[in-house]
Write a protein that holds these residues in place. Sequence first.
Motif, PDB file in Angstrom:
ATOM      1  N   ASN A 216       1.023   1.113  15.100  1.00  0.00           N
ATOM      2  CA  ASN A 216       2.281   1.804  15.357  1.00  0.00           C
ATOM      3  C   ASN A 216       3.450   0.837  15.216  1.00  0.00           C
ATOM      4  O   ASN A 216       3.294  -0.355  15.489  1.00  0.00           O
ATOM      5  N   PRO A 217       4.637   1.329  14.829  1.00  0.00           N
ATOM      6  CA  PRO A 217       5.823   0.473  14.857  1.00  0.00           C
ATOM      7  C   PRO A 217       6.037  -0.071  16.277  1.00  0.00           C
ATOM      8  O   PRO A 217       5.565   0.512  17.246  1.00  0.00           O
ATOM      9  N   PRO A 218       6.760  -1.186  16.392  1.00  0.00           N
ATOM     10  CA  PRO A 218       6.943  -1.797  17.709  1.00  0.00           C
ATOM     11  C   PRO A 218       7.629  -0.869  18.707  1.00  0.00           C
ATOM     12  O   PRO A 218       8.528  -0.118  18.358  1.00  0.00           O
ATOM     13  N   ALA A 219       7.179  -0.961  19.933  1.00  0.00           N
ATOM     14  CA  ALA A 219       7.791  -0.291  21.076  1.00  0.00           C
ATOM     15  C   ALA A 219       7.639  -1.236  22.259  1.00  0.00           C
ATOM     16  O   ALA A 219       6.567  -1.811  22.449  1.00  0.00           O
ATOM     17  N   GLY A 220       8.706  -1.443  22.987  1.00  0.00           N
ATOM     18  CA  GLY A 220       8.636  -2.339  24.137  1.00  0.00           C
ATOM     19  C   GLY A 220       8.312  -3.772  23.743  1.00  0.00           C
ATOM     20  O   GLY A 220       7.689  -4.500  24.509  1.00  0.00           O
ATOM     21  N   GLY A 221       8.703  -4.178  22.544  1.00  0.00           N
ATOM     22  CA  GLY A 221       8.499  -5.551  22.105  1.00  0.00           C
ATOM     23  C   GLY A 221       7.102  -5.879  21.632  1.00  0.00           C
ATOM     24  O   GLY A 221       6.745  -7.054  21.536  1.00  0.00           O
ATOM     25  N   VAL A 222       6.309  -4.859  21.285  1.00  0.00           N
ATOM     26  CA  VAL A 222       4.950  -5.115  20.817  1.00  0.00           C
ATOM     27  C   VAL A 222       4.520  -4.056  19.802  1.00  0.00           C
ATOM     28  O   VAL A 222       4.889  -2.890  19.910  1.00  0.00           O
ATOM     29  N   ILE A 223       3.779  -4.501  18.781  1.00  0.00           N
ATOM     30  CA  ILE A 223       3.148  -3.605  17.814  1.00  0.00           C
ATOM     31  C   ILE A 223       1.752  -3.320  18.360  1.00  0.00           C
ATOM     32  O   ILE A 223       1.028  -4.251  18.712  1.00  0.00           O
TER      33      ILE A 223
END
Length: 95
Positions: free
Chosen positions: A48-55
């Motif tokens: 997934n694209p990054p969310a919350g600073g993490v892939i």
Amino acid sequence: MTSAASVPVGSGVLVDMPGNAQLLVVQPQSGEFRAFNPACPHVGSLVNPPAGGVITCPLHGSAFDPSSGAVRKGPATSGLTQVAISVSGQDLLLS
């Protein structure tokens, strides 16, 4: 490939490429762009694209750094493969 404006700061987008390939293009910080093969090195599922600073990989939960693609949490034992891109005006291009 895609426009820089289409890649949100702190996140990213999956970009369709010729031959049914995809790239994950991210902007970890304003003006800093990276591209990765979005296949998780664990079993090849799409991250997934990054969310919350993490892939993250939705299949088994592997986590990767959006600036380097380095693995932060397994089960993957290696990071995402980086693909060279460059900025030309407002366009992001494969280098």
